[in-house]
Design a protein around this motif. Sequence first.
Motif, PDB file in Angstrom:
ATOM      1  N   ASP A  12     134.917 -17.324  45.899  1.00 48.98           N
ATOM      2  CA  ASP A  12     134.760 -15.868  45.796  1.00 48.98           C
ATOM      3  C   ASP A  12     133.300 -15.491  45.584  1.00 48.98           C
ATOM      4  O   ASP A  12     132.854 -14.415  46.002  1.00 48.98           O
ATOM      5  N   ARG A  13     132.558 -16.355  44.897  1.00 46.49           N
ATOM      6  CA  ARG A  13     131.173 -16.061  44.512  1.00 46.49           C
ATOM      7  C   ARG A  13     130.191 -16.257  45.674  1.00 46.49           C
ATOM      8  O   ARG A  13     129.045 -15.815  45.598  1.00 46.49           O
ATOM      9  N   LEU A  14     130.627 -16.898  46.755  1.00 44.16           N
ATOM     10  CA  LEU A  14     129.737 -17.116  47.892  1.00 44.16           C
ATOM     11  C   LEU A  14     129.272 -15.780  48.466  1.00 44.16           C
ATOM     12  O   LEU A  14     130.035 -14.823  48.546  1.00 44.16           O
ATOM     13  N   SER A  15     128.012 -15.754  48.882  1.00 46.27           N
ATOM     14  CA  SER A  15     127.451 -14.529  49.442  1.00 46.27           C
ATOM     15  C   SER A  15     126.554 -14.879  50.621  1.00 46.27           C
ATOM     16  O   SER A  15     125.776 -15.840  50.553  1.00 46.27           O
ATOM     17  N   PRO A  16     126.629 -14.092  51.708  1.00 45.27           N
ATOM     18  CA  PRO A  16     125.736 -14.350  52.849  1.00 45.27           C
ATOM     19  C   PRO A  16     124.270 -14.114  52.513  1.00 45.27           C
ATOM     20  O   PRO A  16     123.386 -14.520  53.272  1.00 45.27           O
ATOM     21  N   ARG A  17     123.999 -13.481  51.380  1.00 47.52           N
ATOM     22  CA  ARG A  17     122.614 -13.241  50.979  1.00 47.52           C
ATOM     23  C   ARG A  17     122.002 -14.459  50.288  1.00 47.52           C
ATOM     24  O   ARG A  17     120.798 -14.467  50.009  1.00 47.52           O
ATOM     25  N   GLU A  18     122.827 -15.457  49.991  1.00 46.30           N
ATOM     26  CA  GLU A  18     122.347 -16.647  49.299  1.00 46.30           C
ATOM     27  C   GLU A  18     122.211 -17.808  50.283  1.00 46.30           C
ATOM     28  O   GLU A  18     122.795 -17.778  51.370  1.00 46.30           O
ATOM     29  N   PRO A  19     121.459 -18.850  49.919  1.00 45.03           N
ATOM     30  CA  PRO A  19     121.246 -19.977  50.831  1.00 45.03           C
ATOM     31  C   PRO A  19     122.564 -20.602  51.289  1.00 45.03           C
ATOM     32  O   PRO A  19     123.440 -20.888  50.466  1.00 45.03           O
ATOM     33  N   ALA A  20     122.706 -20.812  52.589  1.00 45.26           N
ATOM     34  CA  ALA A  20     123.926 -21.404  53.137  1.00 45.26           C
ATOM     35  C   ALA A  20     124.072 -22.840  52.664  1.00 45.26           C
ATOM     36  O   ALA A  20     123.089 -23.576  52.539  1.00 45.26           O
ATOM     37  N   GLY A  21     125.312 -23.232  52.383  1.00 44.77           N
ATOM     38  CA  GLY A  21     125.590 -24.606  52.005  1.00 44.77           C
ATOM     39  C   GLY A  21     125.490 -24.894  50.528  1.00 44.77           C
ATOM     40  O   GLY A  21     125.801 -26.004  50.093  1.00 44.77           O
ATOM     41  N   LEU A  22     125.058 -23.913  49.730  1.00 38.47           N
ATOM     42  CA  LEU A  22     125.025 -24.084  48.286  1.00 38.47           C
ATOM     43  C   LEU A  22     126.294 -23.480  47.688  1.00 38.47           C
ATOM     44  O   LEU A  22     126.624 -22.325  47.947  1.00 38.47           O
ATOM     45  N   LEU A  23     127.007 -24.278  46.896  1.00 39.88           N
ATOM     46  CA  LEU A  23     128.256 -23.834  46.284  1.00 39.88           C
ATOM     47  C   LEU A  23     128.034 -23.573  44.800  1.00 39.88           C
ATOM     48  O   LEU A  23     127.601 -24.467  44.063  1.00 39.88           O
ATOM     49  N   PRO A  24     128.340 -22.361  44.314  1.00 38.20           N
ATOM     50  CA  PRO A  24     128.186 -22.075  42.887  1.00 38.20           C
ATOM     51  C   PRO A  24     129.318 -22.708  42.087  1.00 38.20           C
ATOM     52  O   PRO A  24     130.420 -22.189  42.036  1.00 38.20           O
ATOM     53  N   ILE A  25     129.042 -23.838  41.438  1.00 40.33           N
ATOM     54  CA  ILE A  25     130.135 -24.557  40.766  1.00 40.33           C
ATOM     55  C   ILE A  25     130.168 -24.350  39.263  1.00 40.33           C
ATOM     56  O   ILE A  25     131.081 -24.856  38.603  1.00 40.33           O
ATOM     57  N   ALA A  26     129.202 -23.602  38.699  1.00 43.28           N
ATOM     58  CA  ALA A  26     129.230 -23.394  37.246  1.00 43.28           C
ATOM     59  C   ALA A  26     128.660 -22.036  36.912  1.00 43.28           C
ATOM     60  O   ALA A  26     127.655 -21.609  37.483  1.00 43.28           O
ATOM     61  N   TYR A  27     129.301 -21.375  35.948  1.00 40.37           N
ATOM     62  CA  TYR A  27     128.834 -20.072  35.465  1.00 40.37           C
ATOM     63  C   TYR A  27     128.475 -20.196  33.997  1.00 40.37           C
ATOM     64  O   TYR A  27     129.261 -20.693  33.185  1.00 40.37           O
ATOM     65  N   TRP A  28     127.271 -19.695  33.635  1.00 38.31           N
ATOM     66  CA  TRP A  28     126.755 -19.856  32.278  1.00 38.31           C
ATOM     67  C   TRP A  28     126.709 -18.556  31.494  1.00 38.31           C
ATOM     68  O   TRP A  28     126.327 -18.558  30.333  1.00 38.31           O
ATOM     69  N   GLY A  29     127.073 -17.451  32.118  1.00 35.16           N
ATOM     70  CA  GLY A  29     126.900 -16.154  31.498  1.00 35.16           C
ATOM     71  C   GLY A  29     125.583 -15.530  31.919  1.00 35.16           C
ATOM     72  O   GLY A  29     124.678 -16.214  32.439  1.00 35.16           O
ATOM     73  N   CYS A  30     125.455 -14.212  31.721  1.00 34.60           N
ATOM     74  CA  CYS A  30     124.220 -13.482  32.048  1.00 34.60           C
ATOM     75  C   CYS A  30     123.809 -13.668  33.506  1.00 34.60           C
ATOM     76  O   CYS A  30     122.618 -13.712  33.826  1.00 34.60           O
ATOM     77  N   ALA A  31     124.802 -13.816  34.398  1.00 32.67           N
ATOM     78  CA  ALA A  31     124.586 -13.953  35.845  1.00 32.67           C
ATOM     79  C   ALA A  31     123.883 -15.250  36.236  1.00 32.67           C
ATOM     80  O   ALA A  31     123.378 -15.376  37.352  1.00 32.67           O
ATOM     81  N   ILE A  32     123.852 -16.236  35.348  1.00 34.47           N
ATOM     82  CA  ILE A  32     123.219 -17.529  35.629  1.00 34.47           C
ATOM     83  C   ILE A  32     124.283 -18.503  36.138  1.00 34.47           C
ATOM     84  O   ILE A  32     125.350 -18.644  35.545  1.00 34.47           O
ATOM     85  N   TYR A  33     123.954 -19.193  37.237  1.00 35.72           N
ATOM     86  CA  TYR A  33     124.882 -20.138  37.850  1.00 35.72           C
ATOM     87  C   TYR A  33     124.167 -21.451  38.157  1.00 35.72           C
ATOM     88  O   TYR A  33     122.945 -21.491  38.312  1.00 35.72           O
ATOM     89  N   SER A  34     124.955 -22.505  38.269  1.00 34.92           N
ATOM     90  CA  SER A  34     124.484 -23.775  38.825  1.00 34.92           C
ATOM     91  C   SER A  34     125.180 -23.976  40.159  1.00 34.92           C
ATOM     92  O   SER A  34     126.379 -23.708  40.289  1.00 34.92           O
ATOM     93  N   TYR A  35     124.411 -24.437  41.140  1.00 30.70           N
ATOM     94  CA  TYR A  35     124.909 -24.651  42.496  1.00 30.70           C
ATOM     95  C   TYR A  35     124.775 -26.128  42.857  1.00 30.70           C
ATOM     96  O   TYR A  35     123.867 -26.811  42.375  1.00 30.70           O
TER      97      TYR A  35
END
Length: 214
Positions: free
Chosen positions: A126-149
């Motif tokens: 759901d978090r994938l966005s065409p505005r973000e680099p292709a092929g990077l998957l956001p697999i962790a959410y840390w709060g405050c809109a911070i993610y690990s891919y």
Amino acid sequence: MREDDVLRGIAARVAARDYSDDVSIHPGHLDADGTWIVSPLPEDTRMLVVRGSQEHRAALAADAVDPLPRLVPASAQAVDDAEQVLGHPLPPLLRRIYLEVANGGFGPVLGVAGGGTDDLGRTAIDRLSPREPAGLLPIAYWGCAIYSYVDCRGRGAMMWGFDPNSGLGEHSFYAEGISLVDWLDGWLTGSLEQPHLEPDQTRSWSGTTSEGAS
């Protein structure tokens, strides 16, 4: 073999229902000898403490820790659908975790369809966005809109951080310099760092290590 060890370690934590970095306990306080004394508050009152903290350990000994819900693996269809949307196969270790252990939900890890979500109820897909680099998957959410891919483009499953609070625009994405297996091993050992950009406006990364990130 290292990937197998990490997979077994995560599976053991999930099976023991000991997979959250923040633990819900019956509120109380530590007495002089470190015993957890439960406060006479309404039965449904809870407090959050960091996993592995003195309060957590004492509450465990006092049987004052709420059991976590059981996590279940993802369906093969959910994983296949995720790979189709992403446009790349998932790293083998992540694919095995989703299919054999849990569909996210442990630590900060997000799942695919039907699995662990961020604070807005979004899975990694759901978090994938065409505005973000292709092929990077956001697999962790840390709060405050911070993610690990994780980079799923066949380059060693390396990790990327995303911190939009830095004010660096397109440079809010940055390579963390560690692989997925090292990142997951860090979660298991309690050394996983939350990514954030250094205040000197460089593209280097740093992190705040929490005793509860374990």
